[in-house]
Design a protein around this motif. Sequence first.
Motif, mmCIF file in Angstrom:
data_model
loop_
_atom_site.group_PDB
_atom_site.id
_atom_site.type_symbol
_atom_site.label_atom_id
_atom_site.label_comp_id
_atom_site.label_asym_id
_atom_site.label_seq_id
_atom_site.Cartn_x
_atom_site.Cartn_y
_atom_site.Cartn_z
ATOM 1 N N GLU A 111 -83.074 -43.462 -69.448
ATOM 2 C CA GLU A 111 -83.325 -44.911 -69.517
ATOM 3 C C GLU A 111 -82.086 -45.656 -70.016
ATOM 4 O O GLU A 111 -81.778 -46.753 -69.547
ATOM 5 C CB GLU A 111 -84.507 -45.205 -70.448
ATOM 6 C CG GLU A 111 -85.858 -44.819 -69.877
ATOM 7 C CD GLU A 111 -86.292 -45.747 -68.761
ATOM 8 O OE1 GLU A 111 -86.117 -46.961 -68.886
ATOM 9 O OE2 GLU A 111 -86.799 -45.235 -67.733
ATOM 10 N N LEU A 112 -81.377 -45.044 -70.963
ATOM 11 C CA LEU A 112 -80.199 -45.720 -71.519
ATOM 12 C C LEU A 112 -78.996 -45.622 -70.578
ATOM 13 O O LEU A 112 -78.122 -46.503 -70.579
ATOM 14 C CB LEU A 112 -79.845 -45.140 -72.890
ATOM 15 C CG LEU A 112 -80.892 -45.387 -73.984
ATOM 16 C CD1 LEU A 112 -80.489 -44.673 -75.265
ATOM 17 C CD2 LEU A 112 -81.056 -46.889 -74.241
ATOM 18 N N ALA A 113 -78.950 -44.586 -69.762
ATOM 19 C CA ALA A 113 -77.790 -44.377 -68.888
ATOM 20 C C ALA A 113 -77.631 -45.524 -67.889
ATOM 21 O O ALA A 113 -76.525 -45.964 -67.586
ATOM 22 C CB ALA A 113 -77.932 -43.053 -68.146
ATOM 23 N N ARG A 114 -78.752 -45.988 -67.403
ATOM 24 C CA ARG A 114 -78.737 -46.998 -66.349
ATOM 25 C C ARG A 114 -77.922 -48.229 -66.742
ATOM 26 O O ARG A 114 -77.038 -48.668 -66.023
ATOM 27 C CB ARG A 114 -80.183 -47.388 -66.053
ATOM 28 C CG ARG A 114 -80.393 -48.182 -64.811
ATOM 29 C CD ARG A 114 -81.872 -48.441 -64.608
ATOM 30 N NE ARG A 114 -82.525 -48.782 -65.868
ATOM 31 C CZ ARG A 114 -83.685 -48.287 -66.264
ATOM 32 N NH1 ARG A 114 -84.346 -47.445 -65.524
ATOM 33 N NH2 ARG A 114 -84.209 -48.651 -67.417
ATOM 34 N N SER A 115 -78.197 -48.788 -67.891
ATOM 35 C CA SER A 115 -77.584 -50.062 -68.256
ATOM 36 C C SER A 115 -76.338 -49.905 -69.124
ATOM 37 O O SER A 115 -75.504 -50.806 -69.171
ATOM 38 C CB SER A 115 -78.598 -50.926 -68.996
ATOM 39 O OG SER A 115 -79.096 -50.204 -70.094
ATOM 40 N N THR A 116 -76.216 -48.771 -69.813
ATOM 41 C CA THR A 116 -75.052 -48.613 -70.696
ATOM 42 C C THR A 116 -73.931 -47.845 -70.008
ATOM 43 O O THR A 116 -72.785 -47.888 -70.469
ATOM 44 C CB THR A 116 -75.420 -47.840 -71.977
ATOM 45 O OG1 THR A 116 -75.794 -46.508 -71.598
ATOM 46 C CG2 THR A 116 -76.554 -48.510 -72.726
ATOM 47 N N GLY A 117 -74.242 -47.127 -68.942
ATOM 48 C CA GLY A 117 -73.238 -46.269 -68.327
ATOM 49 C C GLY A 117 -72.973 -45.022 -69.142
ATOM 50 O O GLY A 117 -72.144 -44.198 -68.773
ATOM 51 N N LEU A 118 -73.694 -44.862 -70.234
ATOM 52 C CA LEU A 118 -73.495 -43.683 -71.094
ATOM 53 C C LEU A 118 -74.507 -42.615 -70.725
ATOM 54 O O LEU A 118 -75.666 -42.912 -70.478
ATOM 55 C CB LEU A 118 -73.727 -44.052 -72.564
ATOM 56 C CG LEU A 118 -72.849 -45.149 -73.130
ATOM 57 C CD1 LEU A 118 -73.413 -45.600 -74.474
ATOM 58 C CD2 LEU A 118 -71.422 -44.636 -73.286
ATOM 59 N N ARG A 119 -74.023 -41.397 -70.706
ATOM 60 C CA ARG A 119 -74.962 -40.292 -70.542
ATOM 61 C C ARG A 119 -74.945 -39.521 -71.856
ATOM 62 O O ARG A 119 -74.134 -38.631 -72.069
ATOM 63 C CB ARG A 119 -74.541 -39.420 -69.371
ATOM 64 C CG ARG A 119 -75.503 -38.297 -69.101
ATOM 65 C CD ARG A 119 -75.103 -37.547 -67.862
ATOM 66 N NE ARG A 119 -75.510 -38.293 -66.674
ATOM 67 C CZ ARG A 119 -76.113 -37.731 -65.622
ATOM 68 N NH1 ARG A 119 -76.347 -36.447 -65.604
ATOM 69 N NH2 ARG A 119 -76.453 -38.450 -64.586
ATOM 70 N N LEU A 120 -75.815 -39.919 -72.761
ATOM 71 C CA LEU A 120 -75.781 -39.337 -74.109
ATOM 72 C C LEU A 120 -76.086 -37.852 -74.051
ATOM 73 O O LEU A 120 -76.889 -37.398 -73.239
ATOM 74 C CB LEU A 120 -76.804 -40.037 -75.006
ATOM 75 C CG LEU A 120 -76.622 -41.538 -75.197
ATOM 76 C CD1 LEU A 120 -77.696 -42.078 -76.148
ATOM 77 C CD2 LEU A 120 -75.233 -41.873 -75.734
ATOM 78 N N GLU A 121 -75.443 -37.123 -74.937
ATOM 79 C CA GLU A 121 -75.739 -35.705 -75.049
ATOM 80 C C GLU A 121 -77.110 -35.533 -75.680
ATOM 81 O O GLU A 121 -77.451 -36.228 -76.647
ATOM 82 C CB GLU A 121 -74.684 -35.036 -75.924
ATOM 83 C CG GLU A 121 -74.910 -33.550 -76.091
ATOM 84 C CD GLU A 121 -73.815 -32.922 -76.935
ATOM 85 O OE1 GLU A 121 -72.632 -33.214 -76.666
ATOM 86 O OE2 GLU A 121 -74.148 -32.173 -77.845
ATOM 87 N N VAL A 122 -77.898 -34.622 -75.112
ATOM 88 C CA VAL A 122 -79.183 -34.283 -75.708
ATOM 89 C C VAL A 122 -79.105 -32.839 -76.165
ATOM 90 O O VAL A 122 -78.872 -31.936 -75.365
ATOM 91 C CB VAL A 122 -80.341 -34.464 -74.705
ATOM 92 C CG1 VAL A 122 -81.671 -34.124 -75.364
ATOM 93 C CG2 VAL A 122 -80.367 -35.895 -74.169
ATOM 94 N N ALA A 123 -79.272 -32.637 -77.465
ATOM 95 C CA ALA A 123 -79.104 -31.304 -78.037
ATOM 96 C C ALA A 123 -80.436 -30.763 -78.530
ATOM 97 O O ALA A 123 -81.355 -31.515 -78.851
ATOM 98 C CB ALA A 123 -78.110 -31.357 -79.197
ATOM 99 N N GLY A 124 -80.513 -29.437 -78.595
ATOM 100 C CA GLY A 124 -81.712 -28.780 -79.111
ATOM 101 C C GLY A 124 -81.799 -28.859 -80.624
ATOM 102 O O GLY A 124 -80.934 -29.433 -81.296
ATOM 103 N N GLY A 125 -82.819 -28.248 -81.167
ATOM 104 C CA GLY A 125 -83.169 -28.427 -82.573
ATOM 105 C C GLY A 125 -82.175 -27.915 -83.576
ATOM 106 O O GLY A 125 -82.179 -28.327 -84.728
ATOM 107 N N ASP A 126 -81.267 -27.012 -83.152
ATOM 108 C CA ASP A 126 -80.355 -26.427 -84.130
ATOM 109 C C ASP A 126 -79.101 -27.281 -84.336
ATOM 110 O O ASP A 126 -78.116 -26.827 -84.889
ATOM 111 C CB ASP A 126 -79.964 -25.005 -83.709
ATOM 112 C CG ASP A 126 -79.671 -24.925 -82.222
ATOM 113 O OD1 ASP A 126 -79.839 -25.953 -81.545
ATOM 114 O OD2 ASP A 126 -79.286 -23.847 -81.751
ATOM 115 N N ALA A 127 -79.136 -28.545 -83.920
ATOM 116 C CA ALA A 127 -77.950 -29.406 -84.011
ATOM 117 C C ALA A 127 -77.762 -30.024 -85.391
ATOM 118 O O ALA A 127 -76.834 -30.784 -85.596
ATOM 119 C CB ALA A 127 -78.023 -30.516 -82.978
#
Length: 571
Positions: free
Chosen positions: A123-139
Amino acid sequence: MARSIFLFVVAALLASTAACSDDGADPSGSTDPTASSTHDEPAGTDPREPAVLCPEGEAGPVDRSDPPTSGADRQVIEGTFDDLVPLPAEVSSGDGSFVIDQEVVVVAAPPDAEVAACLLRDELARSTGLRLEVAGGDAEESSPARQIRFEAGPGGGSSAAGPGHPEGYRLEVSPDLVTIEASTAAGYGWAVQTLIQSAPAAVHSPFRAEAALAFPTGTVVDAPRFGWRGLMVDIVRHWFGVSDLERVIDLMAGYKLNVLHLHLSDDQGWRVAIDAYPALTEVGASTQVGGGPGGFLTKDDYRHLVDYAGRRGITVIPEIDLPGHTNAALHAIPELNCDGVAPEPYTGTQVGFSTLCIGDPAVEEFVRTVLAELAEMTPGPYIHIGGDEAHSTTTADYQAFIARTLDVVRDLGKVPVGWEEVGTVPGSGELVAQHWLDASIAEAAVAGGASLVLSPSSVLYFDMAYGEFAPDGNSWAGTTDTREVYDWEPIDQVAVEPSAILGVEAAMWTELIETPDEISLRLLPRLPALAEVAWTAQDRRGWANFSTRLSAHVARWEAAGRPYVDDPGLG
Ligand code: TNX
């Protein structure tokens, strides 16, 4: 009982859905230019590195050669918690904001949160142009970045629905950290929708925003009033396909609706492929009201929609309308007629003239086979068998047929749903009756053991016109403007124990609706009004406050390219 099964199955479905399936690949078929970025490395190559989730998703290609600028001089647009619809159980605002920039990492600690985390990223990628990193629980330790963290927690706190409601969530935003607590995939998903709605309206635009967007700081604790918050879409009278329905699903999800009831068969067409009866779609799908070309969902289309909706917290309930509303099937398969003669295809808007040949073994076999194929590709707990306006079926035939068909659905491991008339049929077993016309019939259904979903045509038939200011639409059930929807109180609709009411569902029949823009006009602004009726505790609702909040959503609909009716009642 039905309610608890419903919530359990929704939660289980979401938990078991792949975090980011690849069906959202760029529909143009072009390759993803980010495919070689480090964010797309397979997870787990270095045990010290947190697993990276959802490498593909629906974000589409993001042009990394031109990353949005960052730094202190960049303009920031802040959102607000003041305009949320539906109104949460508790909202408080803080100072400052959480800027969405390239440094932000999304951390999905519990596996149940992965689908919601990926959805937020997309949802955020569309308007911000950012593709945020999504990390698992051990981050936890390893990332110095500002985080949006999904954590296991009790979810919705002190709402009317009580603590720990399965769809509840707690959202806390500070300038450096967003924390989302919930106990189910559904709860995480609704928190994401709240977060997106708190962002500036530009978040809904397909065009990249010049400025950085920021979430407001504050805390939201929330849980829904009703477990069934639905919309029925008739894709028969006029055909609407996958992308039109995805657009409807996106709108529903944004307002925390969780049931999409698809009306898949009627006199004017048959809209879903059934392997055992190819004629249903080869012959029966090529008509619609007014004589257009029609269309149908392949099984893959249907499964895609179920998955697309499921990842947004929405259960699909398929309806095959029986034993009336069947001219398209009768036309496609002559053996379903008592005289063995197929009727002409039908492209008008009358109802009540068609019926299957009750008691004929070919009809029994047809019903069993169609419902079995439908159940096989429907992970949700419900199958809807219609049962309305069977004016050409004798009462004895109707009762015998409906009793048998309800049992067919139960034998398939599903809970049957039918329009309120099915509740008049003696029988036992779990049943959901959908009230649409006559409260006394719905009350009799409850007396017979059914639960209710409320879709009174006088209020929730969104094919009806709004009023003089927007006169397009049906009129047989009167007009319904946004305020009438909002001021409607479900438990006053029928004289039954409130616990028998599973929830509410708007119905959008499409005899007079031909285009996706017309769908949007019928839904906006009425659908958000229904969403607040369905979600928010009655004692927190009030028109003046709602209409102020909803007026701020016009900018969101405009950013998303969704036409809406300018309802003067909204001020
Ligand atoms: C009644 S509601 C119907 C539909 C029509 C609708 C038009 C119901 C169970 N049956 O077949 O499309 O009115 O408003």
